[in-house]
Design an enzyme around this catalytic site. Structure first.
Site, mmCIF file in Angstrom:
data_model
loop_
_atom_site.group_PDB
_atom_site.id
_atom_site.type_symbol
_atom_site.label_atom_id
_atom_site.label_comp_id
_atom_site.label_asym_id
_atom_site.label_seq_id
_atom_site.Cartn_x
_atom_site.Cartn_y
_atom_site.Cartn_z
ATOM 1 N N GLU A 214 0.830 -1.130 0.165
ATOM 2 C CA GLU A 214 0.098 0.123 -0.033
ATOM 3 C C GLU A 214 0.755 1.179 -0.038
ATOM 4 O O GLU A 214 0.690 2.412 -0.737
ATOM 5 C CB GLU A 214 -0.826 0.006 1.114
ATOM 6 N N CYS B 187 -0.160 0.569 7.736
ATOM 7 C CA CYS B 187 -0.692 0.871 6.628
ATOM 8 C C CYS B 187 -2.144 1.828 6.482
ATOM 9 O O CYS B 187 -2.285 2.581 5.679
ATOM 10 C CB CYS B 187 -0.662 -0.258 5.249
ATOM 11 N N ARG C 195 11.753 -24.187 -2.954
ATOM 12 C CA ARG C 195 12.540 -24.215 -1.720
ATOM 13 C C ARG C 195 12.470 -22.856 -1.231
ATOM 14 O O ARG C 195 12.413 -22.065 -0.248
ATOM 15 C CB ARG C 195 13.978 -24.433 -2.047
ATOM 16 N N ARG D 62 19.770 -22.170 -3.832
ATOM 17 C CA ARG D 62 20.766 -21.965 -5.006
ATOM 18 C C ARG D 62 19.919 -21.196 -6.244
ATOM 19 O O ARG D 62 19.842 -21.744 -7.059
ATOM 20 C CB ARG D 62 21.318 -23.081 -5.376
ATOM 21 N N THR E 38 18.438 -39.261 5.800
ATOM 22 C CA THR E 38 18.611 -38.562 4.647
ATOM 23 C C THR E 38 20.242 -37.860 4.854
ATOM 24 O O THR E 38 20.997 -37.822 3.904
ATOM 25 C CB THR E 38 17.988 -37.566 4.222
#
Length: 360
Positions: free
Chosen positions: A56, A88, A188, A211, A200
């Site tokens: 705004e 705002c 991501r 990246r 993992t």
């Protein structure tokens, strides 16, 4: 409330502007604003990043004196509180606008209708609900954080045509091609946090970083690690950006840029995932992007904590490799989980499918 075709056209422009902040505004919502006077657009604005001017304010700057008596279309109720920037609502009242049309009411408790009420008290006409579904879809994590008390959870899977996430030898890089991996980077970038499991980390030692050219922030990297096994040599610890390890045990060691959170265990002795998500809310996490193995991804799905599945499927066969999800609680055909296909598109040789659980 009734809205004209022109109202829809202008709000669609505001939503389009808001899209520009989708990868950078976090933890704030992506917001767009358009100011119209005498049928012509005189000001446009979109929120780029937390701490920078809101949509705004930028639109009012562009409109200048033409904002007096103008109509303001904004994708989210204007803020009425002092946060990283001034309210705002004060700027709109001072500018002398005649009407504010908001796509949706702000779910943030400090605002939540108060902004619209202040504008009405100042003699400004207020309407809301125009293209609300599209506005909510623009910021699913921000809405979820305040309406459900947990982030929006998106699980990303890269699979073969026969539903495997790794080959018989355990190798998984790379199942999909460059176009799919580049697309993953954009997802991501939308997230406040990237979540993976200790399995993992031990198997692949992922960087789990963002990246993407032009994006200078790094989402919080979170490792679900019930038994506190994270190795001190993990690659992600040597990259810019914070890392949080969620465990049921006390921190065994510490270093700069790394935080440990000790959470409760579930009946199976593993980290309580609902408690993890509740904790992430306290860190202003809107969207959680999960890139994990079959165990953690499956556990989230079985617990009813997955809002979206982002599935990249490559035209390859891996045979007797690792299944895409571990669902030990699913023992009968009648327990099958139904999914709604939201979107599908081709990315080079691969396909991307977006599914949401069907609550039938």
């Amino acid at each position: 409330m009734s809205f004209s075709a022109d109202d829809h056209r202008v709000m669609a422009e505001a939503l389009h502007l808001a899209e520009r902040g989708r990868l950078t505004a976090d933890p704030n919502p992506a917001v767009g604003c358009v100011i119209v006077r005498d049928g012509s657009i005189v000001g446009r604005g979109w929120h780029r990043a937390a701490g920078e001017p809101h949509a705004e304010v930028l639109a009012l700057r562009e409109a200048g004196v033409r904002a007096r008596g103008a109509r303001v279309f904004v994708t989210l109720e204007p803020c009425s509180h002092h946060g990283r920037t001034p309210p705002c609502t004060d700027a709109l009242i001072e500018a002398g606008v005649s009407e504010v049309v908001a796509a949706m009411v702000d779910p943030f408790p400090a605002n939540a209708g108060h902004g619209l009420e202040l504008l009405m008290r100042a003699g400004i006409r207020v309407r809301s609900g125009l293209m609300e579904a599209a506005a909510r879809a623009l910021n699913p994590g921000f809405v979820s954080r305040f309406e459900r008390g947990r982030p929006w959870v998106r699980v990303k899977l890269a699979i073969s045509l026969d539903g495997r996430i790794a080959g018989p030898d355990g190798r998984s890089q790379w199942i999909t091609g460059p176009a799919a991996r580049e697309d993953t980077q954009r997802w991501r970038a939308r997230a406040s946090a990237l979540l993976t499991g200790i399995g993992t980390v031990l198997a692949d030692d992922p960087q789990l970083n963002l990246r993407l050219p032009g994006i200078d922030r790094q989402p919080l990297r979170v490792v679900a690690d019930s038994r506190a096994r994270l190795p001190q040599c993990a690659r992600m610890l040597n990259l810019p950006g914070p890392v949080l390890v969620a465990s049921t045990r006390p921190a065994p060691w510490s270093r700069e840029g790394l935080a440990w959170w000790q959470g409760p265990a579930n009946p199976a002795g593993r980290l309580d995932l609902e408690a993890l998500l509740a904790m992430l809310v306290t860190r202003e996490v809107n969207e959680v992007h999960v890139e994990a193995g079959a165990m953690l991804s499956g556990a989230l799905l079985e617990a009813g904590l997955v809002d979206e599945l982002l599935v990249y499927q490559a035209p390859v066969l891996l045979g007797d490799g690792q299944a895409m999800l571990a669902l030990p609680g699913m023992e009968k055909f009648d327990q099958r989980l139904h999914l709604d296909l939201i979107d599908s598109r081709r990315l080079g040789p691969d396909w991307r499918f977006i599914y949401r659980p069907d609550c039938r």
